[in-house]
Write a protein that holds these residues in place. Sequence first.
Motif, PDB file in Angstrom:
ATOM      1  N   ASP A 226       0.729  -0.967  -0.169  1.00  0.00           N
ATOM      2  CA  ASP A 226      -0.036  -0.131   0.028  1.00  0.00           C
ATOM      3  C   ASP A 226       0.861   1.208   0.071  1.00  0.00           C
ATOM      4  O   ASP A 226       0.587   2.319  -0.758  1.00  0.00           O
ATOM      5  N   TRP A 227       2.015   1.374   0.578  1.00  0.00           N
ATOM      6  CA  TRP A 227       2.755   2.359   0.625  1.00  0.00           C
ATOM      7  C   TRP A 227       3.587   2.407  -0.704  1.00  0.00           C
ATOM      8  O   TRP A 227       3.555   3.641  -1.264  1.00  0.00           O
ATOM      9  N   ASN A 228       3.873   1.420  -1.400  1.00  0.00           N
ATOM     10  CA  ASN A 228       4.633   1.438  -2.729  1.00  0.00           C
ATOM     11  C   ASN A 228       3.738   2.085  -3.829  1.00  0.00           C
ATOM     12  O   ASN A 228       4.009   2.653  -4.673  1.00  0.00           O
ATOM     13  N   ILE A 229       2.391   1.761  -3.546  1.00  0.00           N
ATOM     14  CA  ILE A 229       1.474   1.872  -4.612  1.00  0.00           C
ATOM     15  C   ILE A 229       1.310   3.465  -4.603  1.00  0.00           C
ATOM     16  O   ILE A 229       0.853   3.954  -5.890  1.00  0.00           O
ATOM     17  N   GLU A 230       1.306   3.921  -3.750  1.00  0.00           N
ATOM     18  CA  GLU A 230       1.104   5.498  -3.825  1.00  0.00           C
ATOM     19  C   GLU A 230       2.224   6.205  -4.709  1.00  0.00           C
ATOM     20  O   GLU A 230       1.940   7.415  -4.880  1.00  0.00           O
ATOM     21  N   GLN A 231       3.295   5.782  -4.712  1.00  0.00           N
ATOM     22  CA  GLN A 231       4.427   6.302  -5.792  1.00  0.00           C
ATOM     23  C   GLN A 231       3.962   5.984  -7.032  1.00  0.00           C
ATOM     24  O   GLN A 231       3.878   6.749  -8.057  1.00  0.00           O
ATOM     25  N   ASP A 232       3.174   4.657  -7.327  1.00  0.00           N
ATOM     26  CA  ASP A 232       2.710   4.655  -8.528  1.00  0.00           C
ATOM     27  C   ASP A 232       1.541   5.447  -8.968  1.00  0.00           C
ATOM     28  O   ASP A 232       1.329   5.718 -10.042  1.00  0.00           O
TER      29      ASP A 232
ATOM     30  N   GLY B 285       1.674   8.543  -7.855  1.00  0.00           N
ATOM     31  CA  GLY B 285       2.115  10.007  -8.279  1.00  0.00           C
ATOM     32  C   GLY B 285       3.195  10.602  -6.925  1.00  0.00           C
ATOM     33  O   GLY B 285       3.616  11.699  -7.223  1.00  0.00           O
ATOM     34  N   ARG B 286       2.748  10.024  -6.024  1.00  0.00           N
ATOM     35  CA  ARG B 286       3.721  10.541  -4.663  1.00  0.00           C
ATOM     36  C   ARG B 286       5.068  10.516  -4.850  1.00  0.00           C
ATOM     37  O   ARG B 286       5.662   9.600  -5.522  1.00  0.00           O
ATOM     38  N   SER B 287       5.828  11.323  -4.541  1.00  0.00           N
ATOM     39  CA  SER B 287       7.357  11.587  -4.884  1.00  0.00           C
ATOM     40  C   SER B 287       8.119  10.516  -3.823  1.00  0.00           C
ATOM     41  O   SER B 287       7.587  10.297  -2.693  1.00  0.00           O
ATOM     42  N   TRP B 288       9.255   9.920  -4.216  1.00  0.00           N
ATOM     43  CA  TRP B 288      10.049   9.136  -3.334  1.00  0.00           C
ATOM     44  C   TRP B 288      10.354   9.791  -2.047  1.00  0.00           C
ATOM     45  O   TRP B 288      10.300   9.347  -0.913  1.00  0.00           O
ATOM     46  N   GLU B 289      10.625  11.155  -2.141  1.00  0.00           N
ATOM     47  CA  GLU B 289      11.206  11.971  -1.089  1.00  0.00           C
ATOM     48  C   GLU B 289      10.006  11.899   0.014  1.00  0.00           C
ATOM     49  O   GLU B 289      10.182  11.702   1.163  1.00  0.00           O
ATOM     50  N   GLU B 290       8.675  12.303  -0.477  1.00  0.00           N
ATOM     51  CA  GLU B 290       7.694  12.200   0.541  1.00  0.00           C
ATOM     52  C   GLU B 290       7.259  10.872   0.991  1.00  0.00           C
ATOM     53  O   GLU B 290       7.230  10.586   2.326  1.00  0.00           O
ATOM     54  N   ALA B 291       7.667   9.932   0.211  1.00  0.00           N
ATOM     55  CA  ALA B 291       7.208   8.653   0.613  1.00  0.00           C
ATOM     56  C   ALA B 291       8.301   8.067   1.793  1.00  0.00           C
ATOM     57  O   ALA B 291       7.906   7.428   2.807  1.00  0.00           O
ATOM     58  N   GLU B 292       9.520   8.494   1.758  1.00  0.00           N
ATOM     59  CA  GLU B 292      10.539   8.108   2.543  1.00  0.00           C
ATOM     60  C   GLU B 292      10.332   8.725   3.691  1.00  0.00           C
ATOM     61  O   GLU B 292      10.450   8.231   5.011  1.00  0.00           O
ATOM     62  N   THR B 293      10.122   9.899   3.737  1.00  0.00           N
ATOM     63  CA  THR B 293       9.879  11.018   5.040  1.00  0.00           C
ATOM     64  C   THR B 293       8.771  10.646   5.674  1.00  0.00           C
ATOM     65  O   THR B 293       8.903  10.393   7.199  1.00  0.00           O
TER      66      THR B 293
ATOM     67  N   ILE C 214      -4.380   4.773 -10.820  1.00  0.00           N
ATOM     68  CA  ILE C 214      -3.950   3.527 -10.569  1.00  0.00           C
ATOM     69  C   ILE C 214      -4.839   2.411 -11.114  1.00  0.00           C
ATOM     70  O   ILE C 214      -6.150   2.694 -10.748  1.00  0.00           O
ATOM     71  N   LYS C 215      -4.355   1.417 -11.689  1.00  0.00           N
ATOM     72  CA  LYS C 215      -5.249   0.052 -11.811  1.00  0.00           C
ATOM     73  C   LYS C 215      -5.545  -0.490 -10.665  1.00  0.00           C
ATOM     74  O   LYS C 215      -4.940  -0.676  -9.618  1.00  0.00           O
TER      75      LYS C 215
END
Length: 220
Positions: free
Chosen positions: A47-53, A55-63, A144-145
């Motif tokens: 679920d965390w990874n799919i948010e990068q799919d 469009g969420r940036s990796w910087e925000e995701a990592e933070t 996302i699909k």
Amino acid sequence: MSSVDIRHIVFDIGKVLIHYDPQIPYSRIIPDEAERHWFFANVCTHDWNIEQDRGRSWEEAETLLIRDHPEREEQIRAFRRHWHEMVPHAYTETVSLLESLIAEGRDVTMLTNFASDTFREAQKRFPFLTLPRGVTVSGDVGLIKPDVDIYRTHAQTFGLEPAATIFIDDSLANVEGARAAGWHAIHFTDARALSADLVAYGVQPLGDLDASGPTAATRV
């Protein structure tokens, strides 16, 4: 099914054209299997990874993750840093089908759940991803699909008639999403089954499934 007039063929990418497995680098980063299982279930989750799919940036995701799991910072940052290891090779037989369909003059496009930056990286590593007429990348469109809107967006972008479109995906949920959008769809399991499924829809790819052919070079 052969009475269906298929004029548009749409491929998914991950686990259809290229292999994807986050366990590959993490088997080294977190050698303990139980700890690694916990990490993917509780930290770098699907679920965390799919948010990068989406469009969420990796910087925000990592933070976000580092805030909640500061002791895991290096392991969290390793997900993007070692992403290239997660996609080690292409599926040569499926790529051969893709190339055959394009050579035959079929209208081939791609629709994928993929972060924008990692997709561009994948295109550089796997040049056949530039061969189809175009691609809808979830990270670019913010959808996302299996959200039916991403199928509708793809059809509108590339002028596809839904009833004349067939979609190929390894996820049953994504296959059902395509059908909800009025498309035909095939659940991908392997290249030979896909070839047979396409023939059942009246689509006969050129050539055979010889993995020793020119697409064998796509393994990296």
